[in-house]
Scaffold this active site. Structure first.
Site, PDB file in Angstrom:
ATOM      1  N   LYS B 236     -33.081  77.122  47.448  1.00 24.39           N
ATOM      2  CA  LYS B 236     -33.603  78.422  47.047  1.00 24.39           C
ATOM      3  C   LYS B 236     -33.026  78.890  45.712  1.00 24.39           C
ATOM      4  O   LYS B 236     -31.846  78.679  45.441  1.00 24.39           O
ATOM      5  CB  LYS B 236     -33.276  79.452  48.124  1.00 24.39           C
ATOM      6  CG  LYS B 236     -33.960  79.147  49.444  1.00 24.39           C
ATOM      7  CD  LYS B 236     -33.344  79.931  50.583  1.00 24.39           C
ATOM      8  CE  LYS B 236     -33.904  79.428  51.905  1.00 24.39           C
ATOM      9  NZ  LYS B 236     -33.158  79.965  53.047  1.00 24.39           N
ATOM     10  N   GLU B 287     -36.391  75.851  60.894  1.00 27.72           N
ATOM     11  CA  GLU B 287     -35.053  75.731  61.460  1.00 27.72           C
ATOM     12  C   GLU B 287     -34.463  77.112  61.658  1.00 27.72           C
ATOM     13  O   GLU B 287     -35.000  78.101  61.172  1.00 27.72           O
ATOM     14  CB  GLU B 287     -34.139  74.876  60.568  1.00 27.72           C
ATOM     15  CG  GLU B 287     -33.906  75.396  59.173  1.00 27.72           C
ATOM     16  CD  GLU B 287     -33.022  74.441  58.352  1.00 27.72           C
ATOM     17  OE1 GLU B 287     -33.262  73.227  58.383  1.00 27.72           O
ATOM     18  OE2 GLU B 287     -32.110  74.935  57.676  1.00 27.72           O
ATOM     19  N   ARG B 291     -25.903  81.679  61.077  1.00 26.92           N
ATOM     20  CA  ARG B 291     -24.831  82.252  60.254  1.00 26.92           C
ATOM     21  C   ARG B 291     -25.418  83.365  59.392  1.00 26.92           C
ATOM     22  O   ARG B 291     -26.629  83.588  59.392  1.00 26.92           O
ATOM     23  CB  ARG B 291     -24.279  81.174  59.325  1.00 26.92           C
ATOM     24  CG  ARG B 291     -25.404  80.529  58.535  1.00 26.92           C
ATOM     25  CD  ARG B 291     -24.915  79.609  57.445  1.00 26.92           C
ATOM     26  NE  ARG B 291     -25.961  78.690  57.031  1.00 26.92           N
ATOM     27  CZ  ARG B 291     -26.912  78.939  56.165  1.00 26.92           C
ATOM     28  NH1 ARG B 291     -26.992  80.136  55.607  1.00 26.92           N
ATOM     29  NH2 ARG B 291     -27.809  78.030  55.834  1.00 26.92           N
TER      30      ARG B 291
END
Lengths: 70, 447
Positions: B236, B287, B291
């Site tokens: 990203k 996915e 976290r």
């Protein structure tokens, strides 16, 4: 004799050639890892590999000699 | 929870320190020899050396980190993102040491970390997944057979992979045959398992993810979506919220699906459900990131919430601070990941930052791990800082971004700042109609 040097600091991830091998210009001879990225190192000329100066896992600085061609 | 050890570095360590300070929590930082002069080491209440620069000897050295945590009598460990954040074994060790792991349960990390198990878990829960293999592929023959059924192009992926590492696009059978063994080898080297699988490759795709949160009382909420379609090499580069592409109906359906996914694994703490979206707004589970996400600030900007604070509250057993109906979004946020890299060839550019300055103002947030005089070393991720702009509208956020990059000074190293200035003035980006191929199509990315 022609020396191939590291273009940036990083860890040697893989060595794709052995001493005595003949390489062509532009052939990928080594893989460095820097900043979590794989950076292929291409041979700058054609010739026979006289000596490999690094081992897998070694840390190299910019300008360090990676291998010598003859 | 009165004392927290931060098992990370750079900007995310600083980000966690900021919230801890607001909550009156004492912070313990750990650092490698390469990082001893970085701002996070100075900002923490105390800081300890963990080892030499390579990650295996420092930020992945679980034993040394736990030793310091125990010696310093901390109550919990915040893993940040990357490093040990998605390591179930580490989370378990933290728990076994009688400390709080600020993140989901080790079992959840394990389940979602194995991409094949994650796929089948989601499929069972009624979450749509990309057509592909439900089992690891042993041989090239198995892969070729399956690819013929689902149709080329296919993505060849490592089961233990994530974050775009270890995946190869195969246009046809020859490409699959050519890449099969090397992908297996790479998977083994990087993730410790050579298991690979294939998925149908979705053309003109967008990458949209939903931030979710769960508590230990069985409550789950979403904090809207982030569009992360601007990528290079599957990494990203720009993220924004809301998504400029999704229509309201698909958006709502995506939130509902993300909550369904969270509930399916009884998710606790902050998590992200990543989806790949096709041209017709059909979306599939990619996915789940167990976290805090790098791009969490865009969500904080549009909701006005502090996600690290929520993580800590939930970790100490409290209920989520807000119910779904009480969570509101306002305006538009865009984040730019400033990397120490050559903007043309995308190769890393470590070095010393001679000057790093920008113009602060309303709607501008910079989460930086470095300052003028800091050295960016070759040992870690090339991200120097995250620059987040927030306005009432997307046009306003773009305007703020343009002003930000016009005034940004980052010298001594090469960076991708010029790329952002270019993208912000480019019609395709301004229209909001872009896909994951954006950078490659404009020859702004090497691959």
């Amino acid at each position: 004799m022609k020396e191939l040097t590291a273009s940036m600091a990083g860890t040697v991830l893989n060595v794709m050639v052995a001493a005595g091998d003949t390489v062509t210009e532009g052939q990928e001879v080594l893989m460095l890892e820097s900043m979590k990225m794989e950076i292929p190192v291409e041979s700058q000329g054609a010739g026979r590999v006289a000596e490999i100066k690094v081992n897998i896992g070694d840390f190299v600085n910019e300008g360090d000699i990676l291998l010598v061609l003859e | 929870m009165q004392k927290i050890l931060i098992a990370n570095r750079g900007e995310i360590a600083l980000r966690i320190i900021r919230t801890c300070r607001e909550l009156g929590i004492t912070t313990v930082a750990v650092f490698s020899d390469a990082d001893q002069d970085l701002p996070f080491v100075k900002e923490a209440d105390s800081a300890f050396r963990i080892g030499e620069p390579p990650v295996q000897k420092s930020y992945l050295n679980a034993e040394e980190i736990l030793r310091i945590a125990k010696a310093e009598n901390v109550d919990g460990i915040h893993p940040g993102y990357g490093f040990l954040s998605e390591n179930a074994e580490f989370a378990r060790k933290v728990k076994d040491a009688g400390l709080t792991f600020i993140g989901p349960a080790p079992e959840t990390i394990e389940k979602m970390g194995d991409k094949i198990v994650a796929r089948s878990t989601m499929e069972e829960a009624g979450v749509p997944v990309v057509p592909g293999s439900d089992l690891g592929l042993k041989t090239l023959e198995d892969a070729v057979e399956l690819a013929a059924v689902i149709g080329y192009p296919v993505m060849l992926k490592a089961s233990g992979g994530g974050g775009g590492i270890g995946m190869v696009l195969c246009e046809n059978e020859q490409a699959l045959a050519k890449n099969f063994d090397s992908t297996k080898g790479r998977a083994k080297a990087y993730f410790g398992s050579d298991e690979v699988f294939i998925e149908k490759y979705i053309k003109n795709a967008r990458h949209v993810e939903v931030q979710i949160f769960g508590d230990s009382h069985g409550n789950h909420v979403h904090l809207f979506e982030r569009d992360c379609s601007i990528q290079r090499r599957h990494q990203k580069v720009i993220e924004e919220a809301p998504s400029p592409f999704l229509k309201e109906e698909a958006r709502q359906k995506m939130y509902d699906t993300a909550i369904k996914a969270a509930k399916a694994v009884k998710y606790v703490n902050a998590g992200t459900v990543e989806f790949i979206v096709d041209e017709n707004e059909n979306f599939y589970f990619l996915e789940m990131n167990t976290r805090l996400q790098v791009e969490h600030p865009v969500t904080e900007t549009i909701t006005g919430l502090d996600l690290v604070k929520w993580q800590i509250l939930v970790a100490r057993g409290e209920k989520l601070p807000l119910l779904q109906g009480e969570i509101k979004k306002n305006g538009w946020a865009i984040e730019f990941r400033l990397y120490a890299e050559d903007p043309v060839r995308f190769l890393p550019s470590p070095g010393k930052i001679s000057e790093f300055s920008w113009v602060d103002g309303e709607g501008v947030r910079v989460d930086s791990g470095y300052e003028s005089g800091s050295a960016v070393t070759p040992f870690y991720d090339p991200m120097v800082a995250k620059c987040i702009v927030g306005g009432n509208t997307r046009a306003e956020a773009i305007q703020l971004g343009q002003e930000f990059f016009a005034n940004l000074k980052l010298e001594g190293i090469k960076s991708n700042a010029p790329l952002f200035a270019e993208i912000l003035g480019e019609e395709g980006f301004k229209s909001g109609n872009y896909t994951t191929a954006y950078l490659a199509e404009r020859k702004m990315a090497s691959k």
